[in-house]
Design an enzyme around this catalytic site. Structure first.
Site, PDB file in Angstrom:
ATOM      1  N   ASP A  87       0.873  -1.177   0.000  1.00 18.47           N
ATOM      2  CA  ASP A  87       0.000   0.000   0.000  1.00 18.47           C
ATOM      3  C   ASP A  87       0.910   1.227   0.000  1.00 18.47           C
ATOM      4  O   ASP A  87       2.123   1.121   0.172  1.00 18.47           O
ATOM      5  CB  ASP A  87      -0.949  -0.045   1.208  1.00 18.47           C
ATOM      6  CG  ASP A  87      -2.190   0.818   0.984  1.00 18.47           C
ATOM      7  OD1 ASP A  87      -2.222   1.583   0.001  1.00 18.47           O
ATOM      8  OD2 ASP A  87      -3.139   0.723   1.800  1.00 18.47           O
ATOM      9  N   ASP A 122      -3.767   7.076  -3.599  1.00 13.09           N
ATOM     10  CA  ASP A 122      -5.111   7.604  -3.815  1.00 13.09           C
ATOM     11  C   ASP A 122      -5.488   8.546  -2.670  1.00 13.09           C
ATOM     12  O   ASP A 122      -4.945   8.441  -1.577  1.00 13.09           O
ATOM     13  CB  ASP A 122      -6.130   6.457  -3.920  1.00 13.09           C
ATOM     14  CG  ASP A 122      -5.971   5.422  -2.829  1.00 13.09           C
ATOM     15  OD1 ASP A 122      -4.974   4.661  -2.888  1.00 13.09           O
ATOM     16  OD2 ASP A 122      -6.800   5.373  -1.903  1.00 13.09           O
ATOM     17  N   CYS A 270     -14.133 -22.659  19.339  1.00 16.06           N
ATOM     18  CA  CYS A 270     -13.284 -22.739  18.155  1.00 16.06           C
ATOM     19  C   CYS A 270     -12.334 -23.908  18.357  1.00 16.06           C
ATOM     20  O   CYS A 270     -12.023 -24.274  19.492  1.00 16.06           O
ATOM     21  CB  CYS A 270     -12.497 -21.433  18.018  1.00 16.06           C
ATOM     22  SG  CYS A 270     -11.236 -21.461  16.728  1.00 16.06           S
ATOM     23  N   CYS A 272      -9.273 -24.113  16.485  1.00 17.06           N
ATOM     24  CA  CYS A 272      -8.004 -23.830  15.819  1.00 17.06           C
ATOM     25  C   CYS A 272      -6.866 -24.334  16.714  1.00 17.06           C
ATOM     26  O   CYS A 272      -7.097 -24.743  17.845  1.00 17.06           O
ATOM     27  CB  CYS A 272      -7.862 -22.341  15.517  1.00 17.06           C
ATOM     28  SG  CYS A 272      -7.424 -21.331  16.929  1.00 17.06           S
ATOM     29  N   CYS A 275      -6.954 -22.514  20.125  1.00 14.35           N
ATOM     30  CA  CYS A 275      -8.105 -22.801  20.983  1.00 14.35           C
ATOM     31  C   CYS A 275      -8.164 -24.269  21.416  1.00 14.35           C
ATOM     32  O   CYS A 275      -8.785 -24.588  22.425  1.00 14.35           O
ATOM     33  CB  CYS A 275      -9.395 -22.382  20.296  1.00 14.35           C
ATOM     34  SG  CYS A 275      -9.456 -20.602  20.002  1.00 14.35           S
TER      35      CYS A 275
HETATM   36  N1  GUN Z   1      -6.454   0.927   3.226  1.00  9.85           N
HETATM   37  C1  GUN Z   1      -7.734   0.988   3.675  1.00  9.85           C
HETATM   38  N2  GUN Z   1      -8.468   1.816   2.909  1.00  9.85           N
HETATM   39  C2  GUN Z   1      -7.661   2.276   1.947  1.00  9.85           C
HETATM   40  C3  GUN Z   1      -7.853   3.167   0.835  1.00  9.85           C
HETATM   41  O1  GUN Z   1      -8.935   3.697   0.592  1.00  9.85           O
HETATM   42  N3  GUN Z   1      -6.770   3.384   0.025  1.00  9.85           N
HETATM   43  C4  GUN Z   1      -5.554   2.812   0.260  1.00  9.85           C
HETATM   44  N4  GUN Z   1      -4.556   3.062  -0.576  1.00  9.85           N
HETATM   45  N5  GUN Z   1      -5.354   1.982   1.305  1.00  9.85           N
HETATM   46  C5  GUN Z   1      -6.384   1.727   2.133  1.00  9.85           C
HETATM   47 ZN    ZN Z   2      -9.424 -20.404  17.738  1.00 10.50          ZN
END
Ligand code: GUN
Ligand code: ZN
Length: 621
Positions: A87, A122, A270, A272, A275
């Site tokens: 990201d 963005d 759970c 897993c 758990c």
């Molecule tokens: N992570 C959570 N929401 C967003 C988003 O709208 N844009 C970006 N780039 N990362 C995110």
């Molecule tokens: Zn669990």
């Protein structure tokens, strides 16, 4: 880069190719913080992770991490040899109001550290219309500029626009024109935090309608299993989760239908690895750091369990059932399911002709599925009566035509069913015969079915075209499946109906000595033989039932090869996934007959993957 492997309406099993291997979708990307990894990405692989997401902005801002990443690459930094998505810092911008990095610089950086999937910077904000509009314009501009620097990295261009539909539409439409590889739907975290699922669904649909169907869609920040089924149902392919760790820090455990605080629990519902290994009291008494790690592990395990369930539902054709069942986990999800009713007409375009599994009623939402909309619409528009008089039959054991008294009646028999009005001749098609309703259905469904019934019954016009039941049946199914008039075109002169000795069901229909169609036992529809295709091709004018292919593809199709999307020039907009279709050249010369895998929008959008499974090609003279 993205290929369709299986589908249930808009929901799909796909394969996304990256530099570090293939990703099978839908899937969820666990968020990994390069500063803090209580669970190593390699451990996540064991739980079902195929790809992780980390933040390039965090790396960029830390001199040491930055240097290492630039020198040895992101994969070495994280010690993970599988696909990594990055990201860009947009989320930090949303949280802190501003960040100091250039939009293009951060895309270049993601490419330099060898991210498999990078994300543009963005503009993620919450605000009034004018502010949001500026953000959308800026996002589009950054996306246009960013693609120039993506190199061999896949690039994700995020749709923004808040809850303003026109902005979402504009943003999606403009981004769709860009050579991006992935389309995240962004800016939805605040909605999910407030559990505003109805708004979320509106945003997904508005965006999805404008985005190219050949590209995967990522729902940014969706990490709770409650939203997976409905989001997958609407065509979201990727999710990411920081929730697993965020919740763990608050001692909150994720379950398929919600979340529970550790202190609220007296046992762990759970099984897993965590758990089943620890007693709840052991967990409560653990050192905080250790406990966070254990709960995070449990949370991830639950998340992957749910995503596997979603994939399985898509493969077996039960994603609607799964989404409806999941909806009762939260009233706001019930609202979200109800929103889908508004979009039936659009949803129907993506709906398979039939499914492997029966249609299961789960409650008052079921009657609003697009498959029921199609059923009622086609019966209304395509069914033609045979007798002057009509009689109403109350829903009985299925298939209704097993009752010989009904098939011998010299009147149009219309069955009052929980799905509306079903002419006796159509009692074996999907989903009529392949549906399960309880004896007592809810009053909303009853009223809805009654309304549909009344509308159809009042529109009925009598005819004097008496025929025996089997002939009526094949004509009615052909009209329903291919269009009004198909039955008359297909079944001419001497008709022989061959039935299964075992089940008594119709198997093949021979008309004037030509085998024109076979009837499928599992969904009651026809598969079209070449002799049948020739008749429909000359009966229906262009472009009905047609798929026009490029000249280069013709020799391959004649050779029995399947038709790939990249060879499709155009296609009848009325064709649905798994429909019978006629393959023609640019001059409408009949080439072959087959079964579609995609609808028109998909055939024109995908550059990879099969569009039509060819059954029979016309022998050239
Ligand atoms: N992570 C959570 N929401 C967003 C988003 O709208 N844009 C970006 N780039 N990362 C995110
Ligand atoms: Zn669990």
């Amino acid at each position: 880069m993205f290929e369709l492997r299986a589908r249930d309406g808009l929901a799909r099993i796909g394969v996304l190719k990256t530099k570090h291997g293939r990703i099978s979708t839908p899937t969820i990307l666990p968020v990994v913080n390069p500063h803090f990894m209580p669970i190593s990405p390699n451990e996540m692989l064991r739980m079902g992770a195929q790809v992780i997401i980390t933040n390039s902005y965090i790396i960029y801002k830390d001199e040491k991490l930055k240097e290492k990443a630039l020198k040895n690459g992101l994969h070495s930094l994280i010690s993970f040899n599988k696909p990594i998505m990055t990201d860009s810092g947009s989320f930090q911008m949303y949280i802190y109001g501003s960040i100091d990095v250039d939009a293009i610089e951060i895309v270049k950086f993601q490419n330099e550290i060898k991210s498999d999937i990078g994300t543009i910077l963005d503009v993620f904000l919450e605000g009034k219309y004018e502010e949001m509009k500026k953000g959308v314009i800026e996002t589009i501009e950054r996306a246009r500029e960013s693609v120039k620097y993506k190199g061999d990295m896949l690039l994700a261009t995020t749709v923004q626009g808040g809850t303003y539909k026109d902005l979402r539409r504009r943003c999606s439409r403009e981004l769709a024109k860009i050579d991006a590889d992935l389309y995240p739907i962004g800016g939805v975290v605040p909605l999910m935090e407030k559990q505003r699922y109805a708004d979320l669904v509106e945003i997904i649909i508005t965006s999805k309608r404008e985005l190219p169907p050949s590209k995967p869609v990522h729902l940014f920040g969706a990490g709770h299993p409650m939203v997976f089924p409905i989001a997958a149902l609407l065509g979201c392919d990727l999710f990411d989760s920081s929730a697993y760790i965020k919740y763990a820090k608050d001692d909150r455990l994720i379950f398929p239908d919600g979340t529970a605080h550790l202190n609220e629990l007296e046992e762990l519902p759970c099984s897993c690895e965590i758990c089943s290994k620890y007693d709840i009291n052991e967990l409560k008494e653990m050192e905080r750091e250790e406990r966070i790690k254990k709960i995070a592990y449990h949370n991830l395990w639950q998340i992957f369990n749910e995503i596997k369930r979603v994939r399985q539902a898509i493969r077996e054709g039960t994603i609607w059932e799964l989404a409806e069942r999941k909806a009762i986990a939260h009233p706001s999800l019930i609202e979200a399911m109800a929103i889908l009713r508004k979009y039936k007409k659009w949803l129907e375009k993506w709906e398979n002709i039939s499914r492997k599994r029966a249609f299961m009623y789960t409650g008052s939402n079921s009657i609003h599925r697009p498959i029921v909309y199609r059923l009622n619409k086609r019966i209304m528009e395509r069914y033609t009566t045979f007798f002057k008089n009509s009689v109403v039959i109350n829903e009985a054991r299925k298939p209704y035509s097993r009752n010989k008294r009904l098939t011998e009646l010299e009147a149009n028999c219309i069955v009052k069913s929980p799905m509306g009005a079903i002419p006796l001749e159509l009692d074996e098609i999907y989903p009529v015969a392949q549906s399960l309703f309880p004896k007592f259905i809810d009053s909303d469904t009853r009223n809805y079915a009654r309304k549909i019934f009344k509308k159809f019954y009042e529109s009925l016009k009598g005819n004097e075209n008496e025929k025996e039941y089997d002939i009526r049946k094949i004509i009615s199914v052909a009209d329903y499946q291919f269009g009004k008039g198909a039955g008359q075109a297909l079944f001419k002169g001497k008709i022989e109906i061959i039935k299964s000795k075992k089940t008594g069901k119709i198997r093949n229909v021979i008309s004037n000595g030509e085998h024109v169609v076979s009837m499928r036992a599992h969904d009651g529809f026809f598969t079209l033989k070449m002799k049948g295709a020739i008749r429909l091709h000359s009966h229906f004018s262009f472009p009905k039932m047609r798929i026009v292919v490029k000249d280069d593809a013709i020799p391959f199709i004649r050779d029995g090869k399947n038709l790939f999307a990249k060879f499709v020039i155009d296609c009848d907009d009325g064709l649905r996934p798994y429909d019978e279709a006629i393959i023609v050249s640019k001059n409408d010369e009949l080439i072959a007959v087959g079964q579609t895998i995609m609808n028109r929008d998909e055939m024109l959008s995908f550059n990879r993957g099969m569009a039509v499974k060819i059954r029979e090609a016309l022998k050239t003279k």
